[in-house]
Design a protein around this motif. Structure first.
Motif, PDB file in Angstrom:
ATOM      1  N   GLN A   1     -12.154  -5.099   7.168  1.00  0.00           N
ATOM      2  CA  GLN A   1     -11.019  -5.727   7.839  1.00  0.00           C
ATOM      3  C   GLN A   1     -11.429  -6.671   8.975  1.00  0.00           C
ATOM      4  O   GLN A   1     -10.650  -7.540   9.344  1.00  0.00           O
ATOM      5  CB  GLN A   1     -10.062  -4.657   8.361  1.00  0.00           C
ATOM      6  CG  GLN A   1      -9.429  -3.861   7.227  1.00  0.00           C
ATOM      7  CD  GLN A   1      -8.435  -2.830   7.719  1.00  0.00           C
ATOM      8  OE1 GLN A   1      -8.811  -1.704   8.017  1.00  0.00           O
ATOM      9  NE2 GLN A   1      -7.176  -3.183   7.827  1.00  0.00           N
TER      10      GLN A   1
ATOM     11  N   GLU B   1      -8.560   8.381   5.236  1.00  0.00           N
ATOM     12  CA  GLU B   1      -7.318   8.500   4.475  1.00  0.00           C
ATOM     13  C   GLU B   1      -7.492   8.713   2.975  1.00  0.00           C
ATOM     14  O   GLU B   1      -7.253   7.814   2.163  1.00  0.00           O
ATOM     15  CB  GLU B   1      -6.438   7.269   4.712  1.00  0.00           C
ATOM     16  CG  GLU B   1      -6.028   7.104   6.148  1.00  0.00           C
ATOM     17  CD  GLU B   1      -5.032   5.977   6.360  1.00  0.00           C
ATOM     18  OE1 GLU B   1      -4.761   5.228   5.409  1.00  0.00           O
ATOM     19  OE2 GLU B   1      -4.514   5.868   7.467  1.00  0.00           O
TER      20      GLU B   1
ATOM     21  N   GLU C   1      -5.322  -7.219   6.763  1.00  0.00           N
ATOM     22  CA  GLU C   1      -4.455  -6.058   6.517  1.00  0.00           C
ATOM     23  C   GLU C   1      -4.304  -5.804   5.005  1.00  0.00           C
ATOM     24  O   GLU C   1      -3.200  -5.763   4.458  1.00  0.00           O
ATOM     25  CB  GLU C   1      -3.130  -6.263   7.252  1.00  0.00           C
ATOM     26  CG  GLU C   1      -2.099  -5.150   7.137  1.00  0.00           C
ATOM     27  CD  GLU C   1      -2.589  -3.748   7.456  1.00  0.00           C
ATOM     28  OE1 GLU C   1      -3.552  -3.579   8.230  1.00  0.00           O
ATOM     29  OE2 GLU C   1      -2.017  -2.807   6.894  1.00  0.00           O
TER      30      GLU C   1
END
Ligand code: GBH
Length: 488
Positions: free
Chosen positions: A26, A174, A433
């Motif tokens: 990112q 995650e 993103e």
């Protein structure tokens, strides 16, 4: 219960730590610099350029590969205790395997870590934040059980190279995003969309790979390096819409994040019973010869149970849960949502961010923290991501409101006994993103993507966060002077 938003100044407990976070793909750019090989995000964005909303990619991103000194300067401006960043697997191991270590890639991370430590900013390092080596993806990625070895070999290299200075490790960011969004859906690379099957294979292998890396650290490195290691969960709060949905909402929580938390933090280990039961029943009715949820061996259950020194939590928002009988037969293939038999939504009157899924619901965050304390015997909790998106601009009062509302909820949970030790804002600066490209901005610092220098400018929220970190307190009335950012 969650208290009314406080009008008075509230102090954080002694030793509480503040940070910000980013992830390699990112922010770094340098996608093929100095020997780095492609990850699944390089592959996706190069082969299908408009898989992102703005048809852009992370080839340069915020250019942190070159601008890391400015990044550390920003950390100093904010007065951070720690900075969470992730390592790019293919920058360190271009073959995916430990046969060749890419010195230039290692040098980049050494430079970053050493620059941070000069100013007493602790590195908190994620081994895997979604940028899997493309080569491993071609061999099945997280659905191939060999990934347990691939990942733990990589983890060992990272502990060897950086563990003398890095004392906080996150194995995987995650799991639900990796497995559900990557393998059971089209939201994140590799966008396999093999519903109701691939995400569960991924889940099992991911948990075992995580646990193996945990035990390698615990046995081979902790005795001399003395750090902590865990995993970070993406957990939304799921609230029943009505009293009739209480049990259903609990099932949804177990499917969504209990899937990864229960095997590690419950007394019994293994996937949550409700998941095992529902998927087994559905699978049988659908004509499968065995449940679509792979089973752990009893050895694996033991290996995964307890394999985290803290509960890493990325917490953003809340959804309501209900059962809509009219959707009987709505799903024509087996799927995760069909397995859990519920629908979720956010009422339109909830105020929210630029990201459709992100509403400011502090009571949900409070409920989530309470549930983690009650269900898992009050583990140490590290909030490793919490943040808010806009479309850009320096006046970000909504972000300030969000950060304050969530810190208030966090302080309420601490007052009631939760052992919350760290708080991390996502993100230090604007970044790529994922499938939203650069259209959503999460940064405390704005990044100017038009400038070759990728100029970083503090938003109003950066000044407010700086004061929270400096004073170790939350003052709802603090109005910053945003004319000049300094290093104190
Ligand atoms: C975090 O995920 C990530 O760790 C971080 O990299 C990211 O930049 C940050 O959030 C902000 O998004 O397309 O509507 O199906 C948070 C959990 C999971 C939220 C995937 C968005 C896709 C929503 N994310 N989810 S949707």
């Amino acid at each position: 219960a969650l208290k009314e938003a406080r009008q008075s100044v509230r102090k954080f407990p002694d030793g509480f730590q503040f940070g910000t976070a980013t992830a390699s793909y990112q922010v770094e750019g340098g996608w093929d610099a100095d020997g780095k090989s492609p990850s699944i995000w390089d592959h996706l964005t190069h082969n299908d350029p408009c898989s992102t909303d703005d048809c852009k990619n992370g080839d340069i991103a915020a250019d942190s590969y070159n601008l890391y000194k400015r990044d550390v300067e920003m950390m100093r401006e904010l007065g951070l205790d720690f900075y969470r960043f992730s390592l790019s697997w293919t920058r360190i191991l271009p073959t995916s395997f430990p046969d060749k270590i890419n010195e230039a890639g290692v040098q980049y991370y050494n430079n970053l870590i050493n620059e941070m430590l000069k100013y007493n900013i602790q590195p908190l390092v994620t081994l895997f934040h979604w940028d899997l080596p493309q080569k491993l993806q071609e061999m099945g990625g997280w659905t191939n059980p060999h990934i347990v070895d691939w990942f733990s070999d990589y983890a060992r290299v990272a502990f060897e190279l950086f563990g003398d200075r890095v004392k906080n490790w996150i194995t995987i960011n995650e799991p639900s995003a990796v497995c559900f969004h990557g393998y059971g859906s089209v939201t994140l690379a590799p966008m396999l969309n093999i519903q109701g099957v691939a995400e569960y294979m991924c889940a099992k292998n991911l948990l075992v790979a995580h646990a193996k890396a945990y035990h390698i650290y615990d046995k081979e490195f902790r005795p001399t390096q003395g750090g902590t290691i865990g995993l970070t969960h993406n957990a939304f709060w799921y609230e029943p819409e009505t009293e009739n949905d209480v049990e259903l909402a609990e099932a949804v929580r177990q499917f969504e994040w209990g899937q990864y938390a229960h095997p590690i933090f419950s007394k019994t280990g293994d996937f949550p019973p409700v998941m095992k039961e529902k998927i087994a029943a559905k699978s049988a009715a659908q004509g499968f010869k065995r449940t679509r949820l792979p089973e752990f061996t009893s050895e694996e259950v033991e290996m995964v149970r307890g394999s985290s020194d803290f509960f890493g939590l990325n917490a953003y928002t809340t959804f309501l849960v209900y059962k809509n009988e009219s959707l009987e037969g709505y799903y024509d293939v087996p799927s995760f949502y069909d397995d859990y038999e519920a629908l979720t939504y956010q009422p339109t009157h909830w105020s929210g961010a630029a990201s459709v899924w992100l509403k400011d619901v502090p009571w949900g965050f409070y409920n989530l923290l309470t549930k983690i304390r009650e269900d898992y015997d009050n583990p140490p909790v590290f909030i490793l991501e919490n943040g808010y998106s806009t479309r850009g601009g320096l006046d970000d009062d909504d972000r300030i409101t969000y950060i304050r509302s969530h810190l208030n909820a966090l302080l309420d949970a601490i007052e009631e006994g939760s052992d919350i030790q760290k708080y991390t804002v996502w993100s230090l600066m604007d970044n790529f993103e994922w499938t939203r490209g650069y259209t959503e901005r999460f940064g405390l610092y704005e990044v100017d993507y038009e400038s070759p220098q990728r100029t970083r400018t503090p938003r109003k929220s950066a000044f407010v966060y700086k004061e929270i970190v400096r004073s170790r307190a939350l003052d709802p009335h603090y109005e910053p002077d945003t004319t000049v950012m300094t290093i104190d």
